[in-house]
Design a protein around this motif. Structure first.
Motif, PDB file in Angstrom:
ATOM      1  N   ALA A   1      -0.519  -2.714  15.276  1.00 29.43           N
ATOM      2  CA  ALA A   1      -0.926  -1.908  14.131  1.00 29.43           C
ATOM      3  C   ALA A   1       0.031  -0.729  13.961  1.00 29.43           C
ATOM      4  CB  ALA A   1      -2.343  -1.396  14.328  1.00 29.43           C
ATOM      5  N   SER A   2       0.400  -0.480  12.733  1.00 30.54           N
ATOM      6  CA  SER A   2       1.294   0.626  12.436  1.00 30.54           C
ATOM      7  C   SER A   2       0.521   1.932  12.491  1.00 30.54           C
ATOM      8  CB  SER A   2       1.896   0.436  11.046  1.00 30.54           C
ATOM      9  OG  SER A   2       2.667   1.548  10.704  1.00 30.54           O
ATOM     10  N   SER A   3       1.166   2.958  13.001  1.00 25.17           N
ATOM     11  CA  SER A   3       0.515   4.262  13.069  1.00 25.17           C
ATOM     12  C   SER A   3       0.742   5.067  11.792  1.00 25.17           C
ATOM     13  CB  SER A   3       1.038   5.043  14.271  1.00 25.17           C
ATOM     14  OG  SER A   3       2.429   5.249  14.137  1.00 25.17           O
ATOM     15  N   ILE A   4       1.519   4.530  10.860  1.00 24.35           N
ATOM     16  CA  ILE A   4       1.796   5.221   9.606  1.00 24.35           C
ATOM     17  C   ILE A   4       0.744   4.815   8.569  1.00 24.35           C
ATOM     18  CG2 ILE A   4       3.473   5.541   7.746  1.00 24.35           C
ATOM     19  CD1 ILE A   4       5.649   4.827   9.790  1.00 24.35           C
ATOM     20  N   PRO A   5       0.041   5.777   7.985  1.00 29.48           N
ATOM     21  CA  PRO A   5      -1.006   5.459   6.997  1.00 29.48           C
ATOM     22  C   PRO A   5      -0.394   5.155   5.626  1.00 29.48           C
ATOM     23  CG  PRO A   5      -0.890   7.822   7.329  1.00 29.48           C
ATOM     24  CD  PRO A   5       0.095   7.194   8.293  1.00 29.48           C
ATOM     25  N   TRP A   6       0.164   3.955   5.467  1.00 30.63           N
ATOM     26  CA  TRP A   6       0.875   3.603   4.248  1.00 30.63           C
ATOM     27  C   TRP A   6      -0.003   3.686   3.007  1.00 30.63           C
ATOM     28  CZ3 TRP A   6       5.787   4.054   4.311  1.00 30.63           C
ATOM     29  CH2 TRP A   6       6.518   3.788   5.455  1.00 30.63           C
ATOM     30  N   GLY A   7      -1.261   3.351   3.125  1.00 32.75           N
ATOM     31  CA  GLY A   7      -2.162   3.425   1.974  1.00 32.75           C
ATOM     32  C   GLY A   7      -2.280   4.842   1.441  1.00 32.75           C
ATOM     33  N   ARG A   8      -2.409   5.795   2.329  1.00 35.58           N
ATOM     34  CA  ARG A   8      -2.526   7.195   1.914  1.00 35.58           C
ATOM     35  C   ARG A   8      -1.223   7.715   1.323  1.00 35.58           C
ATOM     36  NH1 ARG A   8      -6.293  10.221   6.392  1.00 35.58           N
ATOM     37  NH2 ARG A   8      -8.102   8.875   6.101  1.00 35.58           N
ATOM     38  N   ILE A   9      -0.114   7.283   1.882  1.00 36.06           N
ATOM     39  CA  ILE A   9       1.184   7.708   1.355  1.00 36.06           C
ATOM     40  C   ILE A   9       1.371   7.184  -0.062  1.00 36.06           C
ATOM     41  CG2 ILE A   9       3.692   7.406   1.616  1.00 36.06           C
ATOM     42  CD1 ILE A   9       3.194   7.478   4.669  1.00 36.06           C
ATOM     43  N   MET A  10       1.040   5.920  -0.286  1.00 38.59           N
ATOM     44  CA  MET A  10       1.179   5.337  -1.626  1.00 38.59           C
ATOM     45  C   MET A  10       0.250   6.036  -2.621  1.00 38.59           C
ATOM     46  SD  MET A  10       3.594   3.250  -1.315  1.00 38.59           S
ATOM     47  CE  MET A  10       3.537   2.429  -2.874  1.00 38.59           C
ATOM     48  N   LEU A  11      -0.969   6.354  -2.210  1.00 34.39           N
ATOM     49  CA  LEU A  11      -1.906   7.058  -3.078  1.00 34.39           C
ATOM     50  C   LEU A  11      -1.369   8.445  -3.433  1.00 34.39           C
ATOM     51  CD1 LEU A  11      -4.625   7.209  -4.523  1.00 34.39           C
ATOM     52  CD2 LEU A  11      -5.636   8.022  -2.383  1.00 34.39           C
ATOM     53  N   ALA A  12      -0.812   9.152  -2.469  1.00 35.58           N
ATOM     54  CA  ALA A  12      -0.250  10.476  -2.723  1.00 35.58           C
ATOM     55  C   ALA A  12       0.920  10.391  -3.698  1.00 35.58           C
ATOM     56  CB  ALA A  12       0.191  11.122  -1.414  1.00 35.58           C
ATOM     57  N   LEU A  13       1.778   9.379  -3.522  1.00 33.10           N
ATOM     58  CA  LEU A  13       2.901   9.214  -4.451  1.00 33.10           C
ATOM     59  C   LEU A  13       2.418   8.901  -5.860  1.00 33.10           C
ATOM     60  CD1 LEU A  13       5.412   7.228  -2.222  1.00 33.10           C
ATOM     61  CD2 LEU A  13       5.599   9.606  -2.978  1.00 33.10           C
ATOM     62  N   LEU A  14       1.380   8.095  -5.981  1.00 31.89           N
ATOM     63  CA  LEU A  14       0.813   7.772  -7.290  1.00 31.89           C
ATOM     64  C   LEU A  14       0.261   9.024  -7.958  1.00 31.89           C
ATOM     65  CD1 LEU A  14      -0.058   5.630  -9.372  1.00 31.89           C
ATOM     66  CD2 LEU A  14      -2.187   5.448  -8.110  1.00 31.89           C
ATOM     67  N   ILE A  15      -0.454   9.832  -7.209  1.00 26.93           N
ATOM     68  CA  ILE A  15      -1.033  11.068  -7.767  1.00 26.93           C
ATOM     69  C   ILE A  15       0.079  12.021  -8.208  1.00 26.93           C
ATOM     70  CG2 ILE A  15      -2.346  13.153  -7.170  1.00 26.93           C
ATOM     71  CD1 ILE A  15      -4.092  11.285  -5.391  1.00 26.93           C
ATOM     72  N   VAL A  16       1.110  12.163  -7.390  1.00 33.21           N
ATOM     73  CA  VAL A  16       2.231  13.043  -7.756  1.00 33.21           C
ATOM     74  C   VAL A  16       2.925  12.512  -9.001  1.00 33.21           C
ATOM     75  CG1 VAL A  16       4.513  13.841  -7.024  1.00 33.21           C
ATOM     76  CG2 VAL A  16       2.591  13.950  -5.436  1.00 33.21           C
ATOM     77  N   GLY A  17       3.135  11.205  -9.078  1.00 31.80           N
ATOM     78  CA  GLY A  17       3.790  10.617 -10.242  1.00 31.80           C
ATOM     79  C   GLY A  17       3.003  10.831 -11.510  1.00 31.80           C
ATOM     80  N   VAL A  18       1.696  10.626 -11.458  1.00 32.12           N
ATOM     81  CA  VAL A  18       0.846  10.826 -12.633  1.00 32.12           C
ATOM     82  C   VAL A  18       0.851  12.298 -13.028  1.00 32.12           C
ATOM     83  CG1 VAL A  18      -1.546  10.763 -13.451  1.00 32.12           C
ATOM     84  CG2 VAL A  18      -0.589   8.807 -12.220  1.00 32.12           C
TER      85      VAL A  18
END
Length: 80
Positions: free
Chosen positions: A55-72
């Motif tokens: 299992a990856s220790s990087i929370p990719w889901g949260r990172i993608m959500l943060a990028l989406l929010i910043v982009g919007v």
């Protein structure tokens, strides 16, 4: 005929391809001979085909959500 101990260990740790390579190097066999010898070995020595994923220790889901929010947010303020 039983595999040499070092080849059995390679088979358990690294899989069939690495065991065939080790057997060829240590016994001077052809690819075909080494493959037949390894594949004729009992199945309890076979390494798992799909080892468990780490299992990856990087929370990719949260990172993608943060990028989406910043982009919007940037898009909203840019059209202003």
């Amino acid at each position: 005929m039983r595999l040499p101990e070092d080849v059995e260990q390679v088979l358990l740790d690294q899989g069939k391809i690495a065991a065939i390579k080790q057997l060829r190097e240590s016994q001077g066999l052809s690819l075909k001979e080494a493959k037949q010898w390894v594949e004729s070995h009992p199945s309890q020595y076979q390494a798992p085909v799909n080892p468990p994923l780490v299992a990856s220790s990087i929370p990719w889901g949260r990172i993608m959500l943060a990028l989406l929010i910043v982009g919007v947010t940037v898009a909203i303020f840019a059209t202003g």
